[in-house]
Motif scaffolding. Sequence first.
Motif, short mmCIF file in Angstrom:
data_model
loop_
_atom_site.label_atom_id
_atom_site.label_comp_id
_atom_site.label_asym_id
_atom_site.label_seq_id
_atom_site.Cartn_x
_atom_site.Cartn_y
_atom_site.Cartn_z
N ALA A 65 -55.29 -11.45 -24.69
CA ALA A 65 -55.28 -10.20 -23.92
C ALA A 65 -54.16 -10.19 -22.89
N GLY A 66 -53.86 -11.36 -22.32
CA GLY A 66 -52.76 -11.44 -21.37
C GLY A 66 -51.43 -11.10 -22.01
N GLY A 67 -51.23 -11.56 -23.25
CA GLY A 67 -50.00 -11.24 -23.97
C GLY A 67 -49.87 -9.75 -24.24
N ILE A 68 -50.98 -9.11 -24.59
CA ILE A 68 -50.96 -7.66 -24.83
C ILE A 68 -50.65 -6.91 -23.54
N SER A 69 -51.32 -7.30 -22.46
CA SER A 69 -51.09 -6.64 -21.17
C SER A 69 -49.65 -6.81 -20.73
N TYR A 70 -49.10 -7.99 -20.93
CA TYR A 70 -47.69 -8.26 -20.57
C TYR A 70 -46.75 -7.30 -21.28
N ARG A 77 -45.38 -5.73 -15.05
CA ARG A 77 -44.49 -6.80 -15.51
C ARG A 77 -43.22 -6.86 -14.66
N ASP A 78 -42.66 -5.69 -14.36
CA ASP A 78 -41.43 -5.66 -13.57
C ASP A 78 -41.67 -6.14 -12.15
N ALA A 110 -36.98 -18.88 -19.08
CA ALA A 110 -38.00 -19.65 -18.36
C ALA A 110 -38.72 -18.77 -17.35
N LEU A 111 -37.99 -17.87 -16.70
CA LEU A 111 -38.61 -16.94 -15.76
C LEU A 111 -39.59 -16.03 -16.49
N GLU A 112 -39.17 -15.53 -17.65
CA GLU A 112 -40.03 -14.61 -18.40
C GLU A 112 -41.30 -15.32 -18.89
N ALA A 113 -41.18 -16.60 -19.20
CA ALA A 113 -42.37 -17.36 -19.59
C ALA A 113 -43.37 -17.44 -18.45
N LEU A 114 -42.87 -17.58 -17.22
CA LEU A 114 -43.75 -17.60 -16.06
C LEU A 114 -44.40 -16.23 -15.86
N VAL A 115 -43.63 -15.17 -16.05
CA VAL A 115 -44.18 -13.81 -15.91
C VAL A 115 -45.32 -13.60 -16.90
N ARG A 116 -45.07 -13.97 -18.14
CA ARG A 116 -46.12 -13.80 -19.16
C ARG A 116 -47.34 -14.63 -18.82
N ALA A 117 -47.14 -15.87 -18.37
CA ALA A 117 -48.28 -16.72 -18.01
C ALA A 117 -49.09 -16.12 -16.88
#
Length: 349
Positions: A65-70, A77-78, A110-117
């Motif tokens: 669900a977190g991936g979908i919301s991202y 997200r922004d 790497a930043l985007e991976a943190l945002v998604r997490a």
Amino acid sequence: MTGSTAPAPGPAAPATAPATAPAAPKGRGLGRRFREAVTAYLVIGALKLVGHAPERLEYSLAGFAGGISYRLVRSRRDRARRNLKRVVDWAAANGQGPESVRAAAGDPKALEALVRAAFTHHLLGYVEMARAPRFTTAWVNQRLTVENAAEVDEWMVPGRSFILVGMHFGALEVPAVFAVSRLRSIVSPMESVPNARIQRYIFETRDTIGIRIVTLQDGARELLAALRNDKAVGIVADRMIAGSGVEVELFGAKTKIPAGPVLLAAETGAQIYVSAVRRVGRGHYRGGVIQLDPAEGTSRKERSRAMAREEARAFEQIIITAPEQWLSLFHPIWPDLEQSAMPQDRNLT
């Protein structure tokens, strides 16, 4: 801790019976009352269902669900990306935090991976809130590693008044249960939920684990009374929700944090501790407690501002360990970042 900012202290009165959620206002239409009842039924039912689901399944669903919301919620997200970029840039410039965090300052992937997490951790917070009534002292002791256990054993004892400042970070429910296991009970304020039935459910479930929730309207009076009766209070105070705040520098930029903890400390002389727990794997946690040094200054105002600055330094020390678990990333933190994003945000609407 479960709660939010506390209003500025006023005259204290004895804290007696636990505060109850406010009753639903009278005089509303039947249709609105019906919708609120159905909403409460669905939300409370979902929380109970999640609270009894297998832990492995809950973590998998939170990640999905977190991936979908991202992907779907661009504005959140922004904002999370802007806020995280400030944190990782500060980490890289000051040599703070894990290498993975510092590397994100110069690596967009790497930043985007943190945002998604961050989206997944946001949902895990709701999972843990639903499971909180099932958390026992034995469960927490088995799952939680306390990084400064000897100091915590010395500080957190019953019959001693102090202010435990929490954050919208990591697993909010775990440090609350841990603290209650040591102190027997904690008084904590919480902002009102529009649906009275849902708020009543939250109040009652927190009461079962030893957290006496009070409304923000009663917060100052109840918290002062608790401190003056040698009890501990817990306040989540890393971002502004209501009322005025104290200006501090956080990760190199000006912002405001709630004034409640430092005003209560100035009024009562109570010691302030900052506590937070982060997730370090499925169902496992690490965290600790930071004691703030006594503030210096010739006036109460100066001492309060100095204590707020120390509080902000403690927030940095905690957040930098796992910035993707700082739930405040999804909310306005720094005015300059919000102002710079306004033209872009208008285009999204």
